[in-house]
Write a protein that holds these residues in place. Structure first.
Motif, PDB file in Angstrom:
ATOM      1  N   ALA A   1       0.820  -1.215   0.000  1.00 35.09           N
ATOM      2  CA  ALA A   1       0.000   0.000   0.000  1.00 35.09           C
ATOM      3  C   ALA A   1       0.858   1.272   0.000  1.00 35.09           C
ATOM      4  CB  ALA A   1      -0.927   0.003   1.209  1.00 35.09           C
ATOM      5  N   LYS A   2       2.173   1.088  -0.048  1.00 33.96           N
ATOM      6  CA  LYS A   2       3.131   2.199  -0.062  1.00 33.96           C
ATOM      7  C   LYS A   2       3.104   3.039   1.221  1.00 33.96           C
ATOM      8  CE  LYS A   2       3.071   2.497  -5.114  1.00 33.96           C
ATOM      9  NZ  LYS A   2       4.192   1.703  -5.436  1.00 33.96           N
ATOM     10  N   ILE A   3       2.754   2.376   2.320  1.00 32.46           N
ATOM     11  CA  ILE A   3       2.791   3.014   3.642  1.00 32.46           C
ATOM     12  C   ILE A   3       4.033   2.447   4.332  1.00 32.46           C
ATOM     13  CG2 ILE A   3       1.513   3.495   5.772  1.00 32.46           C
ATOM     14  CD1 ILE A   3      -1.059   2.738   4.205  1.00 32.46           C
ATOM     15  N   TYR A   4       5.174   2.940   3.895  1.00 29.99           N
ATOM     16  CA  TYR A   4       6.447   2.325   4.245  1.00 29.99           C
ATOM     17  C   TYR A   4       6.800   2.435   5.724  1.00 29.99           C
ATOM     18  CZ  TYR A   4       6.753   2.365  -0.810  1.00 29.99           C
ATOM     19  OH  TYR A   4       6.489   2.196  -2.137  1.00 29.99           O
ATOM     20  N   ASP A   5       6.477   3.551   6.366  1.00 33.56           N
ATOM     21  CA  ASP A   5       6.811   3.693   7.783  1.00 33.56           C
ATOM     22  C   ASP A   5       6.096   2.649   8.638  1.00 33.56           C
ATOM     23  OD1 ASP A   5       8.539   5.799   7.283  1.00 33.56           O
ATOM     24  OD2 ASP A   5       7.014   7.335   7.606  1.00 33.56           O
ATOM     25  N   VAL A   6       4.843   2.374   8.318  1.00 34.79           N
ATOM     26  CA  VAL A   6       4.093   1.358   9.065  1.00 34.79           C
ATOM     27  C   VAL A   6       4.621  -0.034   8.711  1.00 34.79           C
ATOM     28  CG1 VAL A   6       1.804   0.408   9.543  1.00 34.79           C
ATOM     29  CG2 VAL A   6       2.085   2.875   9.236  1.00 34.79           C
ATOM     30  N   ALA A   7       4.994  -0.238   7.451  1.00 39.86           N
ATOM     31  CA  ALA A   7       5.593  -1.519   7.057  1.00 39.86           C
ATOM     32  C   ALA A   7       6.862  -1.777   7.854  1.00 39.86           C
ATOM     33  CB  ALA A   7       5.893  -1.513   5.557  1.00 39.86           C
ATOM     34  N   ILE A   8       7.661  -0.734   8.034  1.00 44.59           N
ATOM     35  CA  ILE A   8       8.894  -0.871   8.815  1.00 44.59           C
ATOM     36  C   ILE A   8       8.578  -1.233  10.263  1.00 44.59           C
ATOM     37  CG2 ILE A   8      10.830   0.454   9.780  1.00 44.59           C
ATOM     38  CD1 ILE A   8      10.920   1.926   7.007  1.00 44.59           C
TER      39      ILE A   8
ATOM     40  N   ALA B   1      14.588  -4.402   4.571  1.00 43.93           N
ATOM     41  CA  ALA B   1      15.451  -3.867   3.516  1.00 43.93           C
ATOM     42  C   ALA B   1      14.622  -3.215   2.418  1.00 43.93           C
ATOM     43  CB  ALA B   1      16.323  -4.982   2.934  1.00 43.93           C
ATOM     44  N   MET B   2      13.565  -3.892   1.976  1.00 45.92           N
ATOM     45  CA  MET B   2      12.703  -3.338   0.920  1.00 45.92           C
ATOM     46  C   MET B   2      12.141  -1.985   1.320  1.00 45.92           C
ATOM     47  SD  MET B   2      10.517  -6.746  -0.227  1.00 45.92           S
ATOM     48  CE  MET B   2       9.085  -5.798  -0.627  1.00 45.92           C
ATOM     49  N   ALA B   3      11.605  -1.911   2.517  1.00 45.22           N
ATOM     50  CA  ALA B   3      10.982  -0.670   2.980  1.00 45.22           C
ATOM     51  C   ALA B   3      12.023   0.433   3.189  1.00 45.22           C
ATOM     52  CB  ALA B   3      10.195  -0.919   4.253  1.00 45.22           C
ATOM     53  N   PHE B   4      13.175   0.077   3.741  1.00 48.76           N
ATOM     54  CA  PHE B   4      14.223   1.087   3.945  1.00 48.76           C
ATOM     55  C   PHE B   4      14.733   1.639   2.610  1.00 48.76           C
ATOM     56  CE2 PHE B   4      15.074  -0.675   8.369  1.00 48.76           C
ATOM     57  CZ  PHE B   4      14.579   0.448   9.009  1.00 48.76           C
ATOM     58  N   ILE B   5      14.771   0.818   1.569  1.00 54.01           N
ATOM     59  CA  ILE B   5      15.147   1.323   0.245  1.00 54.01           C
ATOM     60  C   ILE B   5      14.164   2.405  -0.185  1.00 54.01           C
ATOM     61  CG2 ILE B   5      15.279   0.732  -2.217  1.00 54.01           C
ATOM     62  CD1 ILE B   5      16.353  -2.056  -1.285  1.00 54.01           C
ATOM     63  N   GLU B   6      12.879   2.139   0.013  1.00 54.38           N
ATOM     64  CA  GLU B   6      11.847   3.083  -0.432  1.00 54.38           C
ATOM     65  C   GLU B   6      11.892   4.423   0.308  1.00 54.38           C
ATOM     66  OE1 GLU B   6      10.095   2.726  -3.097  1.00 54.38           O
ATOM     67  OE2 GLU B   6      10.814   0.682  -3.410  1.00 54.38           O
TER      68      GLU B   6
ATOM     69  N   SER C   1      20.585   1.434   6.473  1.00 53.88           N
ATOM     70  CA  SER C   1      19.718   0.456   7.134  1.00 53.88           C
ATOM     71  C   SER C   1      19.332  -0.653   6.163  1.00 53.88           C
ATOM     72  CB  SER C   1      18.458   1.134   7.678  1.00 53.88           C
ATOM     73  OG  SER C   1      18.793   2.047   8.691  1.00 53.88           O
ATOM     74  N   ALA C   2      19.033  -0.283   4.932  1.00 52.12           N
ATOM     75  CA  ALA C   2      18.679  -1.283   3.921  1.00 52.12           C
ATOM     76  C   ALA C   2      19.832  -2.258   3.707  1.00 52.12           C
ATOM     77  CB  ALA C   2      18.298  -0.603   2.611  1.00 52.12           C
ATOM     78  N   LYS C   3      21.052  -1.745   3.563  1.00 56.51           N
ATOM     79  CA  LYS C   3      22.223  -2.613   3.371  1.00 56.51           C
ATOM     80  C   LYS C   3      22.404  -3.558   4.553  1.00 56.51           C
ATOM     81  CE  LYS C   3      25.104   0.361   0.488  1.00 56.51           C
ATOM     82  NZ  LYS C   3      26.341   1.154   0.440  1.00 56.51           N
ATOM     83  N   HIS C   4      22.222  -3.021   5.745  1.00 55.41           N
ATOM     84  CA  HIS C   4      22.361  -3.831   6.955  1.00 55.41           C
ATOM     85  C   HIS C   4      21.410  -5.032   6.928  1.00 55.41           C
ATOM     86  CE1 HIS C   4      22.759  -4.846  11.201  1.00 55.41           C
ATOM     87  NE2 HIS C   4      21.445  -4.722  11.318  1.00 55.41           N
TER      88      HIS C   4
ATOM     89  N   LEU D   1      20.291   0.769  -7.871  1.00 51.74           N
ATOM     90  CA  LEU D   1      19.553   1.540  -8.869  1.00 51.74           C
ATOM     91  C   LEU D   1      19.063   2.850  -8.263  1.00 51.74           C
ATOM     92  CD1 LEU D   1      18.356   1.645 -11.732  1.00 51.74           C
ATOM     93  CD2 LEU D   1      16.392   0.368 -10.875  1.00 51.74           C
ATOM     94  N   LYS D   2      18.550   2.764  -7.054  1.00 56.17           N
ATOM     95  CA  LYS D   2      18.034   3.966  -6.373  1.00 56.17           C
ATOM     96  C   LYS D   2      19.151   4.974  -6.084  1.00 56.17           C
ATOM     97  CE  LYS D   2      14.569   5.444  -3.327  1.00 56.17           C
ATOM     98  NZ  LYS D   2      13.169   5.345  -3.587  1.00 56.17           N
ATOM     99  N   THR D   3      20.350   4.468  -5.815  1.00 58.71           N
ATOM    100  CA  THR D   3      21.477   5.355  -5.503  1.00 58.71           C
ATOM    101  C   THR D   3      22.304   5.698  -6.740  1.00 58.71           C
ATOM    102  OG1 THR D   3      22.867   3.469  -4.868  1.00 58.71           O
ATOM    103  CG2 THR D   3      21.632   4.568  -3.102  1.00 58.71           C
TER     104      THR D   3
END
Length: 167
Positions: free
Chosen positions: A11-18, A44-49, A55-58, A88-90
């Protein structure tokens, strides 16, 4: 909790997903290490977004380590795809292409919907940015055709948008 995190991510609600993925990660410690790997890759997926790249790399490293420990090819391939998306994002396109190509190659004939198709789309985007329109178009067309075959509307829509930018 991982399923809730996945729902909020979709749903693209990344903070809640985290939040839900962190809860799953904590609760699975010392109980289900392999399950903890899945919550790590969700983090990792959510931190990328949300552009929390360190944090994503970790969490990608944690997921890959757990995947290797349990010989869990699915978890390893998903994590490798996340690494490609992170690069890709970076805008580190050489690394993005390397990891996305590796994910596509390792997922052929398996994991069509949730690993191979997203990795193929991301690879196509990477190739487009790098000016390799021919290969970008080949990958985007394949992703579109395959998404229609398995009735994955999300990937079908994303691939249509990508194809529109290629034409």
């Amino acid at each position: 909790y991982v399923n809730l995190a996945e729902a909020y991510y979709s749903a693209k609600i990344y903070d809640v997903a985290i939040q839900w993925a962190q809860k799953a990660f904590s609760q699975l410690a010392n109980v289900d290490e392999e399950g903890q790997g899945y919550s790590a890759e969700m983090l990792a997926m959510a931190f990328i977004e949300v552009n929390k790249i360190d944090s994503a790399k970790h969490f990608i490293r944690i997921a890959q380590t757990i995947g290797a420990k349990y010989n869990n090819e699915y978890l390893i391939n998903r994590s490798t795809g996340h690494l490609g998306r992170l690069y890709l994002k970076t805008k580190r396109y050489d690394s993005a292409e390397y990891y996305l190509t590796k994910t596509v190659q390792n997922s052929k004939g398996k994991h069509l919907s949730d690993i191979l198709l997203p990795a193929t789309l991301a690879l196509s985007r990477c190739l487009l940015v790098r000016g390799n329109l021919k290969d970008a178009l080949i990958h985007a067309r394949w992703a579109h055709t395959s998404s229609l075959e398995i009735k994955n509307k999300v990937i079908a829509t994303e691939s249509c948008m990508l194809l529109a930018s290629l034409y």
